[in-house]
Design a protein around this motif. Structure first.
Motif, PDB file in Angstrom:
ATOM      1  N   ILE A  28       0.835  -1.208   0.000  1.00  0.00           N
ATOM      2  CA  ILE A  28       0.000   0.000   0.000  1.00  0.00           C
ATOM      3  C   ILE A  28       0.868   1.255   0.000  1.00  0.00           C
ATOM      4  O   ILE A  28       0.592   2.233  -0.695  1.00  0.00           O
ATOM      5  CB  ILE A  28      -0.953  -0.010   1.210  1.00  0.00           C
ATOM      6  N   MET A  29       1.958   1.217   0.773  1.00  0.00           N
ATOM      7  CA  MET A  29       2.848   2.371   0.873  1.00  0.00           C
ATOM      8  C   MET A  29       3.831   2.433  -0.295  1.00  0.00           C
ATOM      9  O   MET A  29       4.448   3.472  -0.538  1.00  0.00           O
ATOM     10  CB  MET A  29       3.633   2.323   2.185  1.00  0.00           C
ATOM     11  N   GLY A  30       4.007   1.288  -0.990  1.00  0.00           N
ATOM     12  CA  GLY A  30       4.959   1.263  -2.087  1.00  0.00           C
ATOM     13  C   GLY A  30       6.397   1.248  -1.601  1.00  0.00           C
ATOM     14  O   GLY A  30       7.286   1.766  -2.294  1.00  0.00           O
ATOM     15  N   LEU A  36       6.481   7.761  10.981  1.00  0.00           N
ATOM     16  CA  LEU A  36       5.368   7.628  10.052  1.00  0.00           C
ATOM     17  C   LEU A  36       5.433   8.688   8.957  1.00  0.00           C
ATOM     18  O   LEU A  36       5.135   8.423   7.793  1.00  0.00           O
ATOM     19  CB  LEU A  36       4.034   7.728  10.816  1.00  0.00           C
ATOM     20  N   THR A  37       5.849   9.908   9.305  1.00  0.00           N
ATOM     21  CA  THR A  37       5.934  10.996   8.328  1.00  0.00           C
ATOM     22  C   THR A  37       6.965  10.700   7.250  1.00  0.00           C
ATOM     23  O   THR A  37       6.854  11.199   6.135  1.00  0.00           O
ATOM     24  CB  THR A  37       6.286  12.313   9.028  1.00  0.00           C
ATOM     25  N   GLU A  38       7.971   9.880   7.583  1.00  0.00           N
ATOM     26  CA  GLU A  38       8.992   9.551   6.599  1.00  0.00           C
ATOM     27  C   GLU A  38       8.521   8.440   5.659  1.00  0.00           C
ATOM     28  O   GLU A  38       8.923   8.380   4.503  1.00  0.00           O
ATOM     29  CB  GLU A  38      10.279   9.115   7.293  1.00  0.00           C
ATOM     30  N   THR A  39       7.690   7.554   6.166  1.00  0.00           N
ATOM     31  CA  THR A  39       7.220   6.451   5.320  1.00  0.00           C
ATOM     32  C   THR A  39       6.135   6.903   4.353  1.00  0.00           C
ATOM     33  O   THR A  39       5.951   6.299   3.301  1.00  0.00           O
ATOM     34  CB  THR A  39       6.671   5.310   6.193  1.00  0.00           C
ATOM     35  N   CYS A  40       5.406   7.938   4.708  1.00  0.00           N
ATOM     36  CA  CYS A  40       4.355   8.462   3.821  1.00  0.00           C
ATOM     37  C   CYS A  40       4.436   9.980   3.841  1.00  0.00           C
ATOM     38  O   CYS A  40       3.958  10.618   4.788  1.00  0.00           O
ATOM     39  CB  CYS A  40       2.974   7.979   4.267  1.00  0.00           C
ATOM     40  N   SER A  41       5.050  10.541   2.802  1.00  0.00           N
ATOM     41  CA  SER A  41       5.338  11.979   2.809  1.00  0.00           C
ATOM     42  C   SER A  41       4.110  12.830   2.553  1.00  0.00           C
ATOM     43  O   SER A  41       4.071  13.988   2.943  1.00  0.00           O
ATOM     44  CB  SER A  41       6.401  12.300   1.750  1.00  0.00           C
ATOM     45  N   ARG A  42       3.095  12.251   1.895  1.00  0.00           N
ATOM     46  CA  ARG A  42       1.926  13.080   1.555  1.00  0.00           C
ATOM     47  C   ARG A  42       0.653  12.264   1.695  1.00  0.00           C
ATOM     48  O   ARG A  42       0.485  11.231   1.061  1.00  0.00           O
ATOM     49  CB  ARG A  42       2.035  13.605   0.122  1.00  0.00           C
ATOM     50  N   ASN A  74       1.810   6.421  -2.762  1.00  0.00           N
ATOM     51  CA  ASN A  74       2.507   5.176  -3.031  1.00  0.00           C
ATOM     52  C   ASN A  74       3.784   5.495  -3.797  1.00  0.00           C
ATOM     53  O   ASN A  74       3.740   5.961  -4.933  1.00  0.00           O
ATOM     54  CB  ASN A  74       1.609   4.237  -3.858  1.00  0.00           C
ATOM     55  N   HIS A  75       4.934   5.237  -3.163  1.00  0.00           N
ATOM     56  CA  HIS A  75       6.218   5.623  -3.757  1.00  0.00           C
ATOM     57  C   HIS A  75       6.519   4.828  -5.019  1.00  0.00           C
ATOM     58  O   HIS A  75       7.140   5.350  -5.953  1.00  0.00           O
ATOM     59  CB  HIS A  75       7.342   5.426  -2.729  1.00  0.00           C
ATOM     60  N   ALA A  76       6.096   3.582  -5.057  1.00  0.00           N
ATOM     61  CA  ALA A  76       6.391   2.752  -6.230  1.00  0.00           C
ATOM     62  C   ALA A  76       5.555   3.179  -7.436  1.00  0.00           C
ATOM     63  O   ALA A  76       6.048   3.255  -8.564  1.00  0.00           O
ATOM     64  CB  ALA A  76       6.147   1.280  -5.906  1.00  0.00           C
TER      65      ALA A  76
END
Length: 718
Positions: free
Chosen positions: A69-71, A82-88, A123-125
């Motif tokens: 989900i986070m990619g 948490l802020t680093e794993t999902c920036s937006r 999702n970073h991916a």
């Protein structure tokens, strides 16, 4: 001994107790491992994203679903904030979700569960947002009031979200589209309509629900809805075409209707969807375009395409019945001058009035066409005799004797008419029109404001004229035009008072052509504007050469046409040429024929005053042949009058001509104008002119026209 054995017994017991305890611990550890494996398997296979966060907001652990989900790989998540794993993170409305408003952070801060929050995680991916339903549950240690971690679940709802958005968008589109949409069941009974349909037809939703789609069909339809439905089944479950529908007020209106069948998984038709677009305006535009395709947009008369179609159709009947037809070709005389003087708005108004007058004179079965520009054609069917077209031609000419009032201007126009007859003058529409056109040009040559029947020799003349016009337009670029020069002298002293110019055309085949043969063609074709500018420029260039060579010439004379004077930029053009050759305006004298002053006198007088104010001398040439008003003559800042050569050549043998010359000289003296006689060929003519009081003259008696480099011209001027 006893004590010894007693101590040993206790040690053995302690040892066995220790070993038993150690075995229990191993069993517990093994059980914990099994439990943890089961728990991890449960987390990985439960289909939810799971994340454990510490009370500081750091990721303690997460399952693979959460990583997807986070990619991000799991090792890039664990141990990071948490802020680093999902920036937006975004809300449903698209706005950014602040970190402190994150459900997990709220659960940590409040100690209460925060459930079923919809948000978009970047999702970073995929470099896109994944929509999730998130719940965060705080967990407490025994005796603690503050949660030591948060258990967060993530359910991927991206697909559902997109379906909802698409459904919402489809609903918005259906409700806001300008086309009426009707949905019926398999029996073609209406189950839904959009707002556009109610606006389009006037029927409310309640009035049509449950009724068959035929209820709003117009009886004037060429195709019925049932037939359209059958065709839709034959054409891949879709049909489109024009169907007339009925409004609530019983008005009929045309619609472009599309019918689509909606089928279920088994292929059974469950619904029909009608898309109805009102094409009333399109039909009107289509009819208008159809009209414009065959009619002139200004006068609403048939254009040349419709005219030729009617002529060809009538010729078939005429051949079969042995009857005659006639083509009358009309051209307005000097229309271009009116258009250039008063503007296109006045010119268009004149053409509309001309069209009206022509239509009022012809029979119902005759066709009146605006052929091109100021050219009109009247086509007469079933002509009883050859005199009938002449009778109509006279009426057409006479109708324009009455002045035309257009936008506050009183306009006097005349027309020239050419007539051709079938079968005598042509066997098809093109031949009849071409020959009527040739006859019309013959009428113009005969003085305008008359009509002429076609004669075979006119075709040859027309082709020759067209060829001359085409070659004349190329004469400047090919450097075929030349200026001849002839001195103007003082009759009493013989001194040179100026040099007059005369343009000739050095044709590569026909040789040297005098101006009388090509100037009329230049005027009719509009080439006179370019020709006139070339003459002024060439004369000024030669004047500059003579001054540089110290040849005693103080003035050069160029003839200009009314067409040039009517141009708003003529004065500016002449002044530019004078500047380019470094000449004073007093070096240039402009001549205009008296006949040119009779049309558009006000505009020409205004132009002449502008030229005089700029410092140029003006001469009225060929005076005595026209009927120019003496009142207007006083308004023109001319300094000289030039007597036409025809009077000079006949004055010694015709007392009437002598009387005309005496009258012109007397008029000139009374108005303080110098009088110039042209065409002097003998000493007797010279003496007679001096005796009558003429000031200036020119002619072969003094010097014939010559090129500027001719030895005798240079000798005379030196």
């Amino acid at each position: 001994m006893f004590n010894l054995f007693k101590d040993e017994s206790q040690s053995v017991n302690s040892f066995f107790l220790f070993m038993q305890s150690l075995a229990n611990r191993n069993l517990v550890a093994e059980a914990l491992k099994v439990s943890e494996a089961k728990y991890r398997s449960l987390l990985e296979n439960m289909g939810l994203g799971v994340i454990y966060l510490s009370n500081a907001g750091t990721v303690i652990s997460a399952n693979q679903v959460a990583g997807q989900i986070m990619g991000l790989p799991l090792n890039n998540m664990v141990g990071r904030a948490l802020t680093e794993t999902c920036s937006r993170i975004v809300k449903e409305d698209g706005s950014v979700l602040a970190h402190e408003q994150h459900p997990a952070m709220l659960a940590l801060r409040t100690g209460k569960p925060v459930e079923n929050v919809v948000m978009g995680l970047f999702n970073h991916a995929q470099q896109d947002h994944t929509w999730v339903m998130s719940s965060s549950v705080p967990e407490f240690l025994p005796g603690e009031r503050e949660p030591h971690q948060v258990f967060m679940t993530l359910t991927d709802i991206t697909r559902r979200k997109r379906v909802e958005e698409e459904s919402s968008l489809a609903s918005v589109i259906v409700n806001n589209t300008g086309e009426g949409i009707v949905v019926t069941d398999q029996d073609n009974k209406i189950i839904s309509v959009n707002p556009a349909f109610t606006i389009l037809t006037g029927f409310s939703r309640q009035e049509v629900l449950g009724k068959r789609a035929h209820c709003f069909q117009s009886p004037k339809n060429a195709i019925k809805i049932d037939e359209a439905l059958r065709n839709s089944r034959k054409n891949g479950n879709s049909w489109q075409g024009e169907i007339w529908h009925r409004r609530k007020n019983s008005d009929d209106f045309p619609c472009w209707t599309t019918i689509n069948q909606v089928k279920d998984a088994t292929g059974r038709t469950t619904h029909h969807v009608y898309v109805v677009m009102d094409i009333t305006h399109l039909k009107k535009d289509q009819n208008r375009l159809g009209f414009l395709a065959y009619h002139d947009p200004l006068t609403k008369l048939p254009n040349r395409m419709l005219l030729k179609d009617r002529i060809n159709h009538a010729l078939q009947n005429a051949r079969r019945e042995g009857s005659q037809v006639a083509v009358l070709f009309l051209d307005l005389d000097r229309f271009k001058i009116i258009n250039d003087t008063y503007g296109h708005a006045v010119g268009d108004g004149l053409l509309k009035e001309v069209a009206t007058r022509i239509k009022n004179l012809v029979r119902k079965e005759d066709t009146v066409s605006r052929y091109a520009g100021d050219e009109f054609i009247v086509f007469m069917e079933d002509v009883s005799d050859t005199k009938s077209p002449a009778t109509l031609a006279r009426k057409l000419i006479e109708t324009f004797n009455i002045p035309v009032e257009v936008k506050g201007h009183t306009l006097q126009v005349t027309t020239s008419v050419g007539i051709s007859l079938f079968p005598r003058d042509g066997d098809d529409s093109d031949s009849l029109i071409k020959n009527a056109d040739a006859a019309m040009y013959r009428a113009k040559k005969e003085g305008r404001n008359n009509f002429q029947y076609y004669r075979p020799e006119l075709t040859t003349q027309a082709f020759e004229k067209m060829a001359v016009e085409t070659e004349l337009r190329q004469s400047i670029d090919k450097r075929e035009l030349v200026l001849y020069y002839q001195p103007r002298v003082c009759l009493k002293t013989g001194n040179i008072a100026g040099i007059e110019t005369l343009v000739h055309w050095q044709h590569p085949v026909m040789g040297l052509i005098p101006p009388a043969r090509f100037i009329p063609v230049a005027q009719e074709s509009g080439f006179i504007l370019a020709l006139g500018e070339w003459m002024v420029e060439a004369a000024c260039r030669q004047m500059r050469c003579w001054l540089d060579e110290r040849v005693p010439v103080n003035k050069i004379v160029v003839n200009v046409s009314a067409f040039q004077l009517l141009r708003s930029d003529f004065l500016a053009t002449v002044e530019r040429i004078l500047r380019e050759h470094e000449l004073s305006p007093h070096c240039l004298e402009l001549e205009i024929n008296e006949s040119s002053l009779m049309d558009n006198a006000e505009h020409i007088i205004k132009a002449l005053n502008g030229l005089a104010d700029a410092g140029m001398d003006l001469t009225i040439a060929d005076f005595g042949k026209g009927y120019f008003s003496l009142i207007n003559l006083k308004r023109i800042p001319a300094k000289k009058l030039k007597i036409d050569r025809s009077f000079v050549s006949e004055m010694l043998c015709n007392s009437n001509y002598e009387a005309v010359i005496r009258s012109v000289i007397a008029l000139g003296n009374s108005l303080n104008l110098q009088v110039i006689a042209q065409g002097i060929e003998s000493e007797a003519q010279k003496d007679k002119l001096i005796e009558m009081g003429c000031n200036l003259g020119k002619g072969d008696f003094y010097f014939p026209p010559a090129l500027p480099d001719a030895k005798n011209l240079t000798k005379l001027m030196s």
